[in-house]
Design a protein around this motif. Structure first.
Motif, PDB file in Angstrom:
ATOM      1  N   MET A   1       0.819  -1.193   0.000  1.00 39.07           N
ATOM      2  CA  MET A   1       0.000   0.000   0.000  1.00 39.07           C
ATOM      3  C   MET A   1       0.864   1.260   0.000  1.00 39.07           C
ATOM      4  O   MET A   1       0.573   2.212  -0.691  1.00 39.07           O
ATOM      5  N   LYS A   2       1.937   1.264   0.763  1.00 36.81           N
ATOM      6  CA  LYS A   2       2.820   2.418   0.809  1.00 36.81           C
ATOM      7  C   LYS A   2       3.412   2.721  -0.569  1.00 36.81           C
ATOM      8  O   LYS A   2       3.495   3.864  -0.981  1.00 36.81           O
ATOM      9  N   ASP A   3       3.846   1.671  -1.320  1.00 38.18           N
ATOM     10  CA  ASP A   3       4.388   1.875  -2.661  1.00 38.18           C
ATOM     11  C   ASP A   3       3.339   2.440  -3.599  1.00 38.18           C
ATOM     12  O   ASP A   3       3.637   3.291  -4.425  1.00 38.18           O
ATOM     13  N   GLN A   4       2.097   1.972  -3.487  1.00 41.28           N
ATOM     14  CA  GLN A   4       1.037   2.494  -4.331  1.00 41.28           C
ATOM     15  C   GLN A   4       0.800   3.971  -4.035  1.00 41.28           C
ATOM     16  O   GLN A   4       0.613   4.774  -4.929  1.00 41.28           O
ATOM     17  N   LEU A   5       0.828   4.334  -2.755  1.00 41.12           N
ATOM     18  CA  LEU A   5       0.643   5.726  -2.386  1.00 41.12           C
ATOM     19  C   LEU A   5       1.771   6.578  -2.952  1.00 41.12           C
ATOM     20  O   LEU A   5       1.535   7.629  -3.519  1.00 41.12           O
ATOM     21  N   ARG A   6       2.998   6.101  -2.850  1.00 37.02           N
ATOM     22  CA  ARG A   6       4.139   6.839  -3.375  1.00 37.02           C
ATOM     23  C   ARG A   6       4.006   7.029  -4.886  1.00 37.02           C
ATOM     24  O   ARG A   6       4.325   8.075  -5.420  1.00 37.02           O
ATOM     25  N   GLU A   7       3.538   6.003  -5.591  1.00 37.53           N
ATOM     26  CA  GLU A   7       3.432   6.102  -7.044  1.00 37.53           C
ATOM     27  C   GLU A   7       2.281   7.002  -7.486  1.00 37.53           C
ATOM     28  O   GLU A   7       2.272   7.470  -8.595  1.00 37.53           O
ATOM     29  N   SER A   8       1.311   7.250  -6.603  1.00 36.29           N
ATOM     30  CA  SER A   8       0.191   8.097  -6.996  1.00 36.29           C
ATOM     31  C   SER A   8       0.380   9.541  -6.526  1.00 36.29           C
ATOM     32  O   SER A   8      -0.485  10.368  -6.736  1.00 36.29           O
ATOM     33  N   SER A   9       1.499   9.832  -5.892  1.00 34.08           N
ATOM     34  CA  SER A   9       1.771  11.178  -5.391  1.00 34.08           C
ATOM     35  C   SER A   9       2.966  11.771  -6.124  1.00 34.08           C
ATOM     36  O   SER A   9       3.903  11.061  -6.449  1.00 34.08           O
ATOM     37  N   PRO A  10       2.942  13.077  -6.337  1.00 35.30           N
ATOM     38  CA  PRO A  10       4.099  13.711  -6.971  1.00 35.30           C
ATOM     39  C   PRO A  10       5.371  13.512  -6.153  1.00 35.30           C
ATOM     40  O   PRO A  10       5.332  13.352  -4.944  1.00 35.30           O
ATOM     41  N   THR A  11       6.473  13.552  -6.847  1.00 34.44           N
ATOM     42  CA  THR A  11       7.769  13.333  -6.239  1.00 34.44           C
ATOM     43  C   THR A  11       8.097  14.365  -5.163  1.00 34.44           C
ATOM     44  O   THR A  11       7.745  15.532  -5.283  1.00 34.44           O
ATOM     45  N   GLN A  12       8.762  13.912  -4.115  1.00 33.22           N
ATOM     46  CA  GLN A  12       9.211  14.795  -3.043  1.00 33.22           C
ATOM     47  C   GLN A  12      10.579  15.404  -3.367  1.00 33.22           C
ATOM     48  O   GLN A  12      10.945  16.409  -2.796  1.00 33.22           O
ATOM     49  N   ASP A  13      11.344  14.752  -4.250  1.00 38.36           N
ATOM     50  CA  ASP A  13      12.691  15.205  -4.604  1.00 38.36           C
ATOM     51  C   ASP A  13      12.764  15.331  -6.128  1.00 38.36           C
ATOM     52  O   ASP A  13      13.082  14.373  -6.827  1.00 38.36           O
ATOM     53  N   LEU A  14      12.456  16.521  -6.620  1.00 40.49           N
ATOM     54  CA  LEU A  14      12.357  16.738  -8.063  1.00 40.49           C
ATOM     55  C   LEU A  14      13.683  16.492  -8.770  1.00 40.49           C
ATOM     56  O   LEU A  14      13.711  15.888  -9.842  1.00 40.49           O
ATOM     57  N   ARG A  15      14.785  16.917  -8.171  1.00 38.94           N
ATOM     58  CA  ARG A  15      16.094  16.715  -8.807  1.00 38.94           C
ATOM     59  C   ARG A  15      16.368  15.232  -9.026  1.00 38.94           C
ATOM     60  O   ARG A  15      16.760  14.813 -10.113  1.00 38.94           O
ATOM     61  N   ALA A  16      16.179  14.414  -8.005  1.00 39.22           N
ATOM     62  CA  ALA A  16      16.427  12.971  -8.111  1.00 39.22           C
ATOM     63  C   ALA A  16      15.492  12.338  -9.135  1.00 39.22           C
ATOM     64  O   ALA A  16      15.895  11.449  -9.887  1.00 39.22           O
ATOM     65  N   TYR A  17      14.262  12.794  -9.172  1.00 37.94           N
ATOM     66  CA  TYR A  17      13.275  12.262 -10.120  1.00 37.94           C
ATOM     67  C   TYR A  17      13.682  12.536 -11.565  1.00 37.94           C
ATOM     68  O   TYR A  17      13.618  11.663 -12.420  1.00 37.94           O
ATOM     69  N   LEU A  18      14.104  13.758 -11.853  1.00 36.50           N
ATOM     70  CA  LEU A  18      14.417  14.143 -13.230  1.00 36.50           C
ATOM     71  C   LEU A  18      15.735  13.584 -13.742  1.00 36.50           C
ATOM     72  O   LEU A  18      15.881  13.351 -14.948  1.00 36.50           O
ATOM     73  N   LEU A  19      16.697  13.387 -12.878  1.00 34.54           N
ATOM     74  CA  LEU A  19      18.051  12.981 -13.262  1.00 34.54           C
ATOM     75  C   LEU A  19      18.018  11.781 -14.209  1.00 34.54           C
ATOM     76  O   LEU A  19      17.362  10.787 -13.944  1.00 34.54           O
ATOM     77  N   GLY A  20      18.689  11.911 -15.361  1.00 31.11           N
ATOM     78  CA  GLY A  20      18.751  10.831 -16.345  1.00 31.11           C
ATOM     79  C   GLY A  20      18.192  11.255 -17.685  1.00 31.11           C
ATOM     80  O   GLY A  20      18.094  12.442 -17.999  1.00 31.11           O
ATOM     81  N   SER A  21      17.831  10.262 -18.497  1.00 38.96           N
ATOM     82  CA  SER A  21      17.363  10.514 -19.866  1.00 38.96           C
ATOM     83  C   SER A  21      15.895  10.149 -20.026  1.00 38.96           C
ATOM     84  O   SER A  21      15.434   9.138 -19.505  1.00 38.96           O
ATOM     85  N   TRP A  22      15.201  10.971 -20.782  1.00 41.95           N
ATOM     86  CA  TRP A  22      13.776  10.826 -21.041  1.00 41.95           C
ATOM     87  C   TRP A  22      13.524  10.976 -22.543  1.00 41.95           C
ATOM     88  O   TRP A  22      14.151  11.815 -23.187  1.00 41.95           O
ATOM     89  N   THR A  23      12.616  10.207 -23.087  1.00 40.94           N
ATOM     90  CA  THR A  23      12.165  10.464 -24.454  1.00 40.94           C
ATOM     91  C   THR A  23      11.087  11.544 -24.373  1.00 40.94           C
ATOM     92  O   THR A  23      10.362  11.639 -23.379  1.00 40.94           O
ATOM     93  N   VAL A  24      11.006  12.356 -25.409  1.00 36.90           N
ATOM     94  CA  VAL A  24      10.001  13.418 -25.436  1.00 36.90           C
ATOM     95  C   VAL A  24       9.281  13.412 -26.772  1.00 36.90           C
ATOM     96  O   VAL A  24       9.898  13.220 -27.826  1.00 36.90           O
ATOM     97  N   GLU A  25       7.968  13.594 -26.701  1.00 45.37           N
ATOM     98  CA  GLU A  25       7.130  13.808 -27.879  1.00 45.37           C
ATOM     99  C   GLU A  25       6.336  15.075 -27.618  1.00 45.37           C
ATOM    100  O   GLU A  25       5.671  15.191 -26.588  1.00 45.37           O
ATOM    101  N   ARG A  26       6.437  16.019 -28.550  1.00 40.71           N
ATOM    102  CA  ARG A  26       5.766  17.305 -28.361  1.00 40.71           C
ATOM    103  C   ARG A  26       4.912  17.617 -29.576  1.00 40.71           C
ATOM    104  O   ARG A  26       5.353  17.475 -30.717  1.00 40.71           O
ATOM    105  N   SER A  27       3.705  18.065 -29.323  1.00 43.01           N
ATOM    106  CA  SER A  27       2.859  18.576 -30.404  1.00 43.01           C
ATOM    107  C   SER A  27       2.916  20.100 -30.353  1.00 43.01           C
ATOM    108  O   SER A  27       2.936  20.704 -29.275  1.00 43.01           O
ATOM    109  N   LEU A  28       2.977  20.714 -31.517  1.00 41.25           N
ATOM    110  CA  LEU A  28       3.085  22.165 -31.655  1.00 41.25           C
ATOM    111  C   LEU A  28       1.889  22.659 -32.461  1.00 41.25           C
ATOM    112  O   LEU A  28       1.611  22.111 -33.535  1.00 41.25           O
TER     113      LEU A  28
END
Length: 151
Positions: A1-28
């Motif tokens: 249950m604790k893991d589910q709660l963590r996954e449904s809540s925004p990150t507490q540490d934005l830097r750690a969350y963003l660190l790394g590589s992400w694919t991006v798709e953008r519509s203009l």
């Protein structure tokens, strides 16, 4: 249950969350002319010694008048909470604050003569999105981005 709660809540540490590589798709969408385009690529968030991040986006932009490589860079610096980061242009000028927290996930930036408004949406541990709504006498744009963590 604790893991589910963590996954449904925004990150507490934005830097750690963003660190790394992400694919991006953008519509203009240029609402004034009706022109539509896309951007697809990779966003890399790399750590800096001061606890910030460098954001580097590389990919391909497709627009009615141009198709080819495109990139951009921003600097992210720690804010007053680990759940937020302040975003700066490469020259050090302030841009906006990034956060996924309720009532903090929206920001704006005045770029004379146009008003830029962004809304960030946390999509779980490996996905997020954001939309820029740009309005003013020079621009009328909607830019919607979806990012997924590279595995």
């Amino acid at each position: 249950m604790k893991d589910q709660l963590r996954e449904s809540s925004p990150t507490q540490d934005l830097r750690a969350y963003l660190l790394g590589s992400w694919t991006v798709e953008r519509s203009l969408w240029d609402r004034a002319s009706g022109a539509r385009g896309t951007f697809t690529g990779v966003v890399r968030y790399s750590g800096t010694p001061d606890g910030g991040l460098v954001l580097r986006e590389d990919g391909t932009m497709t627009w009615p008048t141009h198709t080819g490589p495109a990139f951009r860079e921003y600097l992210l610096r720690p804010a007053d909470s680990p759940a937020a980061m302040d975003v700066y242009f490469p020259d050090g000028k302030p841009f906006h604050r990034m956060s996924f927290r309720d009532h903090a996930n929206e920001a704006s930036h005045w770029c004379d003569p146009d008003d830029y408004k962004v809304n960030y949406l946390w999509g779980g541990l490996d996905a997020f999105s954001y939309a820029w709504d740009v309005q003013g006498p020079a621009k009328d744009l909607l830019l919607e981005s979806r990012l997924r963590r590279e595995q």
